[in-house]
Design a protein around this motif. Structure first.
Motif, PDB file in Angstrom:
ATOM      1  N   ILE A 204       0.899   0.554   3.219  1.00 38.46           N
ATOM      2  CA  ILE A 204      -0.110   1.610   3.258  1.00 38.46           C
ATOM      3  C   ILE A 204      -0.560   1.930   1.835  1.00 38.46           C
ATOM      4  N   GLY A 205      -1.217   0.938   1.238  1.00 36.09           N
ATOM      5  CA  GLY A 205      -1.791   1.123  -0.088  1.00 36.09           C
ATOM      6  C   GLY A 205      -3.283   1.357   0.012  1.00 36.09           C
ATOM      7  N   GLY A 206      -4.034   0.846  -0.979  1.00 35.24           N
ATOM      8  CA  GLY A 206      -5.465   1.059  -1.006  1.00 35.24           C
ATOM      9  C   GLY A 206      -6.187   0.537   0.211  1.00 35.24           C
ATOM     10  N   LEU A 207      -5.789  -0.649   0.715  1.00 30.66           N
ATOM     11  CA  LEU A 207      -6.413  -1.207   1.913  1.00 30.66           C
ATOM     12  C   LEU A 207      -5.737  -0.718   3.181  1.00 30.66           C
ATOM     13  N   GLY A 208      -4.414  -0.649   3.175  1.00 36.62           N
ATOM     14  CA  GLY A 208      -3.673  -0.319   4.386  1.00 36.62           C
ATOM     15  C   GLY A 208      -3.964   1.062   4.925  1.00 36.62           C
ATOM     16  N   LEU A 209      -4.125   2.050   4.024  1.00 40.17           N
ATOM     17  CA  LEU A 209      -4.431   3.400   4.473  1.00 40.17           C
ATOM     18  C   LEU A 209      -5.799   3.439   5.143  1.00 40.17           C
ATOM     19  N   ASN A 210      -6.759   2.730   4.566  1.00 41.54           N
ATOM     20  CA  ASN A 210      -8.066   2.642   5.211  1.00 41.54           C
ATOM     21  C   ASN A 210      -7.990   1.873   6.524  1.00 41.54           C
ATOM     22  N   GLY A 211      -7.075   0.901   6.596  1.00 39.28           N
ATOM     23  CA  GLY A 211      -6.875   0.176   7.840  1.00 39.28           C
ATOM     24  C   GLY A 211      -6.419   1.085   8.966  1.00 39.28           C
TER      25      GLY A 211
ATOM     26  N   ASP B 184       5.755   1.350   5.548  1.00 34.62           N
ATOM     27  CA  ASP B 184       5.749   1.272   4.090  1.00 34.62           C
ATOM     28  C   ASP B 184       7.106   1.757   3.592  1.00 34.62           C
ATOM     29  N   THR B 185       7.452   1.365   2.388  1.00 33.74           N
ATOM     30  CA  THR B 185       8.727   1.772   1.799  1.00 33.74           C
ATOM     31  C   THR B 185       8.643   3.158   1.165  1.00 33.74           C
ATOM     32  N   ARG B 186       7.443   3.680   0.954  1.00 32.99           N
ATOM     33  CA  ARG B 186       7.252   4.940   0.231  1.00 32.99           C
ATOM     34  C   ARG B 186       6.979   6.083   1.205  1.00 32.99           C
ATOM     35  N   SER B 187       7.709   7.164   1.049  1.00 37.70           N
ATOM     36  CA  SER B 187       7.544   8.293   1.964  1.00 37.70           C
ATOM     37  C   SER B 187       6.166   8.924   1.839  1.00 37.70           C
ATOM     38  N   VAL B 188       5.608   8.968   0.616  1.00 37.40           N
ATOM     39  CA  VAL B 188       4.287   9.558   0.439  1.00 37.40           C
ATOM     40  C   VAL B 188       3.230   8.736   1.161  1.00 37.40           C
ATOM     41  N   ALA B 189       3.394   7.429   1.189  1.00 39.04           N
ATOM     42  CA  ALA B 189       2.448   6.573   1.895  1.00 39.04           C
ATOM     43  C   ALA B 189       2.528   6.806   3.398  1.00 39.04           C
ATOM     44  N   LEU B 190       3.746   6.994   3.907  1.00 37.61           N
ATOM     45  CA  LEU B 190       3.916   7.265   5.338  1.00 37.61           C
ATOM     46  C   LEU B 190       3.296   8.608   5.705  1.00 37.61           C
ATOM     47  N   HIS B 191       3.434   9.587   4.821  1.00 36.49           N
ATOM     48  CA  HIS B 191       2.810  10.894   5.055  1.00 36.49           C
ATOM     49  C   HIS B 191       1.292  10.762   5.110  1.00 36.49           C
TER      50      HIS B 191
ATOM     51  N   GLY C 155      -4.134   9.448  10.810  1.00 38.00           N
ATOM     52  CA  GLY C 155      -4.229   9.228  12.249  1.00 38.00           C
ATOM     53  C   GLY C 155      -3.213   8.297  12.849  1.00 38.00           C
ATOM     54  N   ALA C 156      -2.273   7.771  12.035  1.00 36.44           N
ATOM     55  CA  ALA C 156      -1.254   6.881  12.590  1.00 36.44           C
ATOM     56  C   ALA C 156      -0.411   7.621  13.628  1.00 36.44           C
ATOM     57  N   ASP C 157      -0.042   6.918  14.699  1.00 35.90           N
ATOM     58  CA  ASP C 157       0.813   7.515  15.721  1.00 35.90           C
ATOM     59  C   ASP C 157       2.267   7.521  15.291  1.00 35.90           C
ATOM     60  N   TYR C 158       2.650   6.504  14.524  1.00 37.81           N
ATOM     61  CA  TYR C 158       4.013   6.402  13.999  1.00 37.81           C
ATOM     62  C   TYR C 158       3.931   5.916  12.558  1.00 37.81           C
ATOM     63  N   ALA C 159       4.880   6.357  11.743  1.00 40.67           N
ATOM     64  CA  ALA C 159       4.958   5.907  10.357  1.00 40.67           C
ATOM     65  C   ALA C 159       6.433   5.805   9.976  1.00 40.67           C
ATOM     66  N   VAL C 160       6.887   4.584   9.695  1.00 39.38           N
ATOM     67  CA  VAL C 160       8.311   4.358   9.447  1.00 39.38           C
ATOM     68  C   VAL C 160       8.504   3.373   8.301  1.00 39.38           C
ATOM     69  N   PRO C 161       9.665   3.420   7.633  1.00 39.55           N
ATOM     70  CA  PRO C 161       9.994   2.395   6.647  1.00 39.55           C
ATOM     71  C   PRO C 161      10.358   1.096   7.354  1.00 39.55           C
ATOM     72  N   PRO C 162      10.327  -0.031   6.646  1.00 39.05           N
ATOM     73  CA  PRO C 162      10.555  -1.331   7.291  1.00 39.05           C
ATOM     74  C   PRO C 162      11.869  -1.436   8.054  1.00 39.05           C
ATOM     75  N   GLU C 163      12.929  -0.809   7.541  1.00 38.47           N
ATOM     76  CA  GLU C 163      14.229  -0.942   8.206  1.00 38.47           C
ATOM     77  C   GLU C 163      14.279  -0.222   9.553  1.00 38.47           C
ATOM     78  N   GLN C 164      13.324   0.628   9.834  1.00 40.55           N
ATOM     79  CA  GLN C 164      13.288   1.345  11.111  1.00 40.55           C
ATOM     80  C   GLN C 164      12.236   0.813  12.075  1.00 40.55           C
ATOM     81  N   LEU C 165      11.496  -0.196  11.657  1.00 42.94           N
ATOM     82  CA  LEU C 165      10.355  -0.661  12.455  1.00 42.94           C
ATOM     83  C   LEU C 165      10.777  -1.219  13.814  1.00 42.94           C
ATOM     84  N   LEU C 166      11.723  -2.138  13.823  1.00 43.91           N
ATOM     85  CA  LEU C 166      12.112  -2.771  15.088  1.00 43.91           C
ATOM     86  C   LEU C 166      12.777  -1.774  16.029  1.00 43.91           C
TER      87      LEU C 166
END
Length: 369
Positions: free
Chosen positions: A194-201, A218-225, A231-242
């Motif tokens: 969730i960087g410059g492109l991902g947030l817009n995605g 994303d690995t960064r909590s600020v990016a997940l916020h 508008g994301a329904d879920y936002a998690v770090p990679p280790e919690q994705l699966l």
């Protein structure tokens, strides 16, 4: 010749073998036949700018061994019309607020890209401003009148920094999601990075295309916020994705890798459903590897895409004007471009950054005071 063309300006230039842009005083360009001169109000900074400055890197082979002004994202106002523009493009006037689409497609019926609508891929004759020819990291840029897109709004209503980001940081995921993958309302989308492109995605998938579910990772909590705010329904770090996918019984139809390293690519492989699509937009790794049998056993589609078209940019600008898309962009004086590139290299940026010509930046700062 108008008075503006007799002036000089500071431009931040690509010089072969140099790791950073080199400031040079050069003449303000004179628009030639079919061109307009745009006074730059904001010019975005992209990971591609970092990539082409790595001597011998994968992206360095994309640019010629010549000196040119960097910057393939931009917004500004038309300062001058070149010969024939007033008659061939009567809708364009001096003072118009425009986005800079940096493409230069040949538009020939014999062109295998242009004839199929892939004008974003045509670099036969002219290349791309900021990646081959003079771009927008300067006070002015001359380019084809057909490559500017009028902004459906005012400078007060939509900041130039936002418009400059739209020309790539929004356009690239929009093209990938809408045109290349055809994301629709019934789909679940994973945005990896969730960087410059991902947030817009996230914003595009949810608000423009109406995807049923958008997962941000994303690995960064600020990016997940930021992703949840977009508008994301879920936002998690990679280790919690699966675990999230299993617990919520999610079925990922499209996984967009906005990072492009082996770890994120592998995470997309693990998360995608059978018959799903992995679309790579990130360029942080020169190469990505996968096990053929793994892809076959999931019957996967692996895709990628490059940038987007002028018509798509017009759609994006309208979505921004309508309030559907709200790109997150910071602004800095153009003279700080090297510091911005260093911050990008070190992962310190929290949003896309637009460079503002210093004279304009000083006026903005004075106004705020």
């Amino acid at each position: 010749m108008s008075s503006v063309t007799t002036r000089t300006m500071t431009a931040y230039r690509f010089v072969p073998s140099k790791h950073n842009p080199v400031p040079e005083i050069i003449p303000v360009p004179i628009p030639t036949e079919g061109q307009v001169l745009v006074r730059v109000l904001a010019a975005g900074v992209c990971h591609s700018d970092v990539g082409i400055l790595i001597p011998g890197g994968a992206l360095s082979h994309f640019v010629p061994p010549t000196i040119f002004t960097l910057g393939h994202e931009g917004a500004g106002i038309i300062a001058e019309l070149g010969p024939s523009v007033a008659s061939t493009f009567p809708q364009l006037k001096i003072g118009d607020y425009v986005a800079i689409w940096s493409g230069n497609p040949c538009q020939k019926p014999t062109c295998i890209a242009c004839s199929r609508g892939y004008t974003n891929l045509c670099t036969i004759e002219h290349g791309i401003h900021g990646l081959r020819h003079d771009g927008s990291w300067a006070e002015y840029i001359a380019l084809r009148a057909s490559s500017v897109v009028p902004v459906p709004g005012t400078l007060d209503g939509i900041a130039p920094a936002i418009i400059s980001a739209a020309t790539d940081a929004v356009l690239t995921p929009y093209h990938a999601m809408k045109t290349s993958c055809r994301v629709q309302a019934e789909h679940t989308v994973l945005c990896m990075g969730i960087g410059g492109l991902g947030l817009n995605g996230v914003d595009i998938a949810k608000k423009c295309l109406g995807a049923r579910c958008v997962i941000a990772c994303d690995t960064r909590s600020v990016a997940l916020h930021d992703a949840l705010a977009a508008g994301a329904d879920y936002a998690v770090p990679p280790e919690q994705l699966l675990s999230l996918i299993e617990e919520e019984r999610l079925v990922v139809d499209f996984a967009f890798d906005f990072v492009g390293i082996q770890a994120t690519f592998d995470a997309c492989f693990a998360a995608i459903r059978p018959g799903g699509t992995i679309h790579v937009l990130g360029l942080l790794a020169d190469t990505l590897a996968y096990t053929a049998l793994t892809a076959m056993r999931k019957d996967l589609t692996l895709k990628s895409s490059f940038w987007g078209t002028r018509d798509e940019l017009a759609e994006i600008l309208q979505a921004i004007s309508d309030g559907l898309l709200k790109p997150k962009v910071d602004s800095r004086p153009m003279s700080q471009c090297i510091q911005v590139l260093d911050d990008m290299r070190e992962g310190r940026l929290q949003a896309r950054v637009a460079l503002v010509p210093d004279a304009i930046a000083v006026r903005i700062a004075s106004y705020k005071l």
